[in-house]
Enzyme design. Sequence first.
Site, PDB file in Angstrom:
ATOM      1  N   SER A 110     -15.178  39.946  -5.958  1.00 51.28           N
ATOM      2  CA  SER A 110     -14.394  38.714  -5.970  1.00 51.28           C
ATOM      3  C   SER A 110     -14.584  37.977  -7.295  1.00 51.28           C
ATOM      4  CB  SER A 110     -14.757  37.870  -4.750  1.00 51.28           C
ATOM      5  OG  SER A 110     -13.833  36.837  -4.537  1.00 51.28           O
ATOM      6  N   ASN A 134     -12.611  43.933  -4.551  1.00 52.52           N
ATOM      7  CA  ASN A 134     -11.861  42.802  -3.994  1.00 52.52           C
ATOM      8  C   ASN A 134     -11.599  41.748  -5.068  1.00 52.52           C
ATOM      9  OD1 ASN A 134     -13.820  43.935  -1.703  1.00 52.52           O
ATOM     10  ND2 ASN A 134     -11.929  43.222  -0.735  1.00 52.52           N
ATOM     11  N   HIS A 255     -11.788  41.077   2.933  1.00 54.52           N
ATOM     12  CA  HIS A 255     -12.356  40.705   1.644  1.00 54.52           C
ATOM     13  C   HIS A 255     -13.834  41.084   1.483  1.00 54.52           C
ATOM     14  CE1 HIS A 255     -12.121  38.588  -2.140  1.00 54.52           C
ATOM     15  NE2 HIS A 255     -13.189  37.857  -1.840  1.00 54.52           N
TER      16      HIS A 255
END
Length: 280
Positions: A110, A134, A255
């Site tokens: 992320s 992700n 996620h």
Amino acid sequence: MQTDGPITQCPSERADSVIARSATASGTAYHEAGKGEPLVLIHGVGMRLEAWSPQIAYLSATHRVIAVDMPGHGESQKLPVGSPLEAFVAWFGRFLDEMGLETVNVAGHSMGALVSGGAAATFGDRIMRIAYLNGVYKRDPEAKAAVLARAAAIPQSGVDKEGPLVRWFGDDPDSTIARELTRKWLSLVDPEGYAVAYSAFAGGDATYADCWKDVAGQAVFLTGSDDPNSTPLMAAQMAALAPQGSVRIVEGHRHMVNLTAPEIVNALLAEWLSSGEDAR
């Protein structure tokens, strides 16, 4: 670009133990385990290095694994208010220097993926391989507006502990443990550190997006098939640009795929870490 078909689901794994840390002279907290070629792990906004527990346990059998607390998270010192993504990349470069790491593999999740992508674009051959888990890429206008609105609301509303859980997890039983761990970590994060990182995350999706063509190392772009924000299309777009890019999609996950499908992600990262060995 190499594209695999859907990968099936596997059980969740616990990651609820507090991990002992060391710290660099400038105040970056980290944990290391194992010996061999170095692999640095960078978590996402609101998380802490414990989010990599399944990967630390598995990959330290073959590599020197170094999991780091991002600035303002876990036990790491904060960056100044208003720090953009480039400041987080510069922080990571300082961390490598302080650790005496000449060349590394890096995996980011992320926000950590954005930092790792910036490192690959900035530090050249110092980054041997990159795993982009992700991670976002050039959000569309609607998604961009939504994430910027969330970032703008943080100074008034504080850390949102429930919204991310809705976006990051499905309702399947295998996500239960990971969801509760994530809620706990969000409750522990420093609000100012979270706000600084989230703002950089919200504004950083295009910062290094045009640099993938210049990233020469093995680059794997991994996400869940059901991740609504870091989508499979984004992963495919980046992999198509990177000279040695490949995409891996974990079917049925969102996620926090490294926690909800740890065995699959561990196997894919091990595959990535062995890639290109014949050429070295």
